[in-house]
Design a protein around this motif. Structure first.
Motif, PDB file in Angstrom:
ATOM      1  N   MET A 111       0.915  -1.057  -0.117  1.00  0.00           N
ATOM      2  CA  MET A 111       0.131   0.076   0.002  1.00  0.00           C
ATOM      3  C   MET A 111       0.798   1.354  -0.138  1.00  0.00           C
ATOM      4  N   GLN A 112       1.988   1.303   0.479  1.00  0.00           N
ATOM      5  CA  GLN A 112       2.863   2.523   0.525  1.00  0.00           C
ATOM      6  C   GLN A 112       2.945   3.109  -0.730  1.00  0.00           C
ATOM      7  N   GLY A 113       2.848   4.560  -0.436  1.00  0.00           N
ATOM      8  CA  GLY A 113       2.677   5.119  -1.763  1.00  0.00           C
ATOM      9  C   GLY A 113       1.674   5.384  -2.593  1.00  0.00           C
ATOM     10  N   LYS A 114       0.714   4.534  -2.385  1.00  0.00           N
ATOM     11  CA  LYS A 114      -0.639   4.501  -3.083  1.00  0.00           C
ATOM     12  C   LYS A 114      -1.530   5.777  -2.818  1.00  0.00           C
ATOM     13  N   ARG A 115      -2.275   6.062  -3.873  1.00  0.00           N
ATOM     14  CA  ARG A 115      -3.199   7.107  -3.505  1.00  0.00           C
ATOM     15  C   ARG A 115      -4.829   6.691  -3.743  1.00  0.00           C
ATOM     16  N   ILE A 116      -5.676   7.682  -3.431  1.00  0.00           N
ATOM     17  CA  ILE A 116      -7.006   7.193  -3.946  1.00  0.00           C
ATOM     18  C   ILE A 116      -7.191   6.738  -5.311  1.00  0.00           C
ATOM     19  N   GLY A 117      -7.935   5.749  -5.377  1.00  0.00           N
ATOM     20  CA  GLY A 117      -7.989   5.038  -6.993  1.00  0.00           C
ATOM     21  C   GLY A 117      -7.217   4.194  -7.385  1.00  0.00           C
ATOM     22  N   ASP A 118      -5.860   4.135  -6.854  1.00  0.00           N
ATOM     23  CA  ASP A 118      -5.030   3.129  -6.801  1.00  0.00           C
ATOM     24  C   ASP A 118      -5.234   1.844  -6.739  1.00  0.00           C
ATOM     25  N   ILE A 119      -4.808   0.954  -7.377  1.00  0.00           N
ATOM     26  CA  ILE A 119      -5.030  -0.647  -7.261  1.00  0.00           C
ATOM     27  C   ILE A 119      -3.902  -1.203  -6.385  1.00  0.00           C
ATOM     28  N   VAL A 120      -4.333  -2.066  -5.244  1.00  0.00           N
ATOM     29  CA  VAL A 120      -3.041  -2.444  -4.406  1.00  0.00           C
ATOM     30  C   VAL A 120      -3.491  -3.912  -4.752  1.00  0.00           C
ATOM     31  N   PRO A 121      -2.324  -4.750  -5.426  1.00  0.00           N
ATOM     32  CA  PRO A 121      -2.464  -6.030  -5.689  1.00  0.00           C
ATOM     33  C   PRO A 121      -2.045  -7.053  -4.528  1.00  0.00           C
ATOM     34  N   LEU A 122      -2.646  -7.898  -3.864  1.00  0.00           N
ATOM     35  CA  LEU A 122      -2.194  -8.565  -2.920  1.00  0.00           C
ATOM     36  C   LEU A 122      -2.395 -10.024  -3.122  1.00  0.00           C
ATOM     37  N   ARG A 123      -1.200 -10.613  -2.729  1.00  0.00           N
ATOM     38  CA  ARG A 123      -1.552 -12.180  -2.758  1.00  0.00           C
ATOM     39  C   ARG A 123      -2.128 -12.813  -1.503  1.00  0.00           C
ATOM     40  N   THR A 124      -3.165 -13.544  -1.539  1.00  0.00           N
ATOM     41  CA  THR A 124      -3.830 -14.081  -0.452  1.00  0.00           C
ATOM     42  C   THR A 124      -3.732 -15.531  -0.579  1.00  0.00           C
ATOM     43  N   MET A 125      -4.578 -16.269   0.530  1.00  0.00           N
ATOM     44  CA  MET A 125      -4.804 -17.488   0.533  1.00  0.00           C
ATOM     45  C   MET A 125      -5.703 -18.111  -0.505  1.00  0.00           C
ATOM     46  N   LYS A 126      -6.281 -17.254  -1.109  1.00  0.00           N
ATOM     47  CA  LYS A 126      -7.367 -17.266  -2.311  1.00  0.00           C
ATOM     48  C   LYS A 126      -6.583 -17.037  -3.747  1.00  0.00           C
ATOM     49  N   GLY A 127      -5.399 -16.547  -3.610  1.00  0.00           N
ATOM     50  CA  GLY A 127      -4.784 -16.285  -4.927  1.00  0.00           C
ATOM     51  C   GLY A 127      -4.493 -14.769  -4.759  1.00  0.00           C
ATOM     52  N   GLU A 128      -4.105 -14.289  -6.105  1.00  0.00           N
ATOM     53  CA  GLU A 128      -4.037 -12.818  -6.252  1.00  0.00           C
ATOM     54  C   GLU A 128      -5.117 -12.166  -6.324  1.00  0.00           C
ATOM     55  N   GLU A 129      -5.356 -10.972  -5.231  1.00  0.00           N
ATOM     56  CA  GLU A 129      -6.522 -10.375  -5.202  1.00  0.00           C
ATOM     57  C   GLU A 129      -6.083  -8.885  -5.638  1.00  0.00           C
ATOM     58  N   ALA A 130      -7.187  -8.094  -5.988  1.00  0.00           N
ATOM     59  CA  ALA A 130      -6.747  -6.482  -6.164  1.00  0.00           C
ATOM     60  C   ALA A 130      -7.869  -5.571  -5.443  1.00  0.00           C
ATOM     61  N   TYR A 131      -7.473  -4.669  -4.686  1.00  0.00           N
ATOM     62  CA  TYR A 131      -8.141  -3.933  -4.032  1.00  0.00           C
ATOM     63  C   TYR A 131      -7.816  -2.423  -4.315  1.00  0.00           C
ATOM     64  N   GLN A 132      -8.922  -1.391  -4.395  1.00  0.00           N
ATOM     65  CA  GLN A 132      -9.017  -0.265  -4.853  1.00  0.00           C
ATOM     66  C   GLN A 132      -8.748   0.675  -3.587  1.00  0.00           C
ATOM     67  N   VAL A 133      -7.983   1.678  -3.529  1.00  0.00           N
ATOM     68  CA  VAL A 133      -7.901   2.371  -2.362  1.00  0.00           C
ATOM     69  C   VAL A 133      -9.095   3.727  -2.470  1.00  0.00           C
ATOM     70  N   VAL A 134      -9.981   3.626  -1.666  1.00  0.00           N
ATOM     71  CA  VAL A 134     -11.051   4.707  -1.788  1.00  0.00           C
ATOM     72  C   VAL A 134     -10.999   5.629  -0.630  1.00  0.00           C
ATOM     73  N   ALA A 135     -10.148   5.552   0.438  1.00  0.00           N
ATOM     74  CA  ALA A 135     -10.088   6.353   1.420  1.00  0.00           C
ATOM     75  C   ALA A 135      -8.686   6.429   2.091  1.00  0.00           C
ATOM     76  N   ILE A 136      -8.141   7.427   2.642  1.00  0.00           N
ATOM     77  CA  ILE A 136      -7.004   7.649   3.212  1.00  0.00           C
ATOM     78  C   ILE A 136      -7.278   8.644   4.382  1.00  0.00           C
ATOM     79  N   ARG A 137      -7.179   8.391   5.475  1.00  0.00           N
ATOM     80  CA  ARG A 137      -7.276   9.223   6.714  1.00  0.00           C
ATOM     81  C   ARG A 137      -5.826   9.203   7.627  1.00  0.00           C
TER      82      ARG A 137
END
Length: 166
Positions: free
Chosen positions: A140-166
């Motif tokens: 997540m480091q350096g990402k901004r709102i709207g960016d996609i964060v790719p993550l490897r999980t137990m289910k495989g590769e997943e993508a999350y979109q950053v929708v808020a930063i506080r």
């Protein structure tokens, strides 16, 4: 009978001090102001426990073992407090994920995830507090709102979109 089933331990048995959360070699011990407060509160609790054991434990061998355990924990905690580098989350860039940021991630399917990047001693994944050394925090480091964060999980590769930063 195996020693594992005996309650009494030998006075010669070494006292095992539980390890603190790992901090990779050469990595600064970043903490939030709240994290430093929690470390100091933990130290105060250990000091109170130390005094309690000295007052109440009648068995000298057991008192010695308990005090050695507490002293070991206090030593490790003092080292963490001395090495702590407090980072004020409010001083971080407001539109970029950095240490101390509270982030809302949206998966393609399912509920949003709320995560806050904190120090290793403050981390509590069950409550959405993740250590800055964790793979998800690094992704997540350096990402901004709207960016996609790719993550490897137990289910495989997943993508999350950053929708808020506080």
């Amino acid at each position: 009978m195996s020693r594992a089933f005996l309650k009494n331990e030998s006075a010669d048995d070494p006292v095992v001090i539980p390890a603190r959360a790992p901090l990779p070699p050469g990595v600064a011990n970043y903490v939030t102001p709240r994290g430093l407060t929690l470390l100091r509160a933990e130290l105060a609790e250990l000091d109170a426990e130390h005094a309690q054991v000295q007052r109440t434990e009648a068995d000298e061998t057991e008192r010695t073992r308990q005090l050695a355990l507490i002293n070991g924990k206090v030593g490790a905690l003092h080292q963490r407090i001395r090495s702590a580098q407090v980072v004020n989350p409010g001083a971080q860039p407001p539109h970029e994920i950095r240490f101390g940021a509270a982030v809302t991630l949206r998966p393609k399917v399912g509920p949003d995830r709320q995560l806050t990047i904190v120090g290793v001693d403050e981390a509590d994944a069950a409550n959405g507090l993740i250590a800055f050394t964790a793979p998800i925090a690094k992704a997540m480091q350096g990402k901004r709102i709207g960016d996609i964060v790719p993550l490897r999980t137990m289910k495989g590769e997943e993508a999350y979109q950053v929708v808020a930063i506080r």
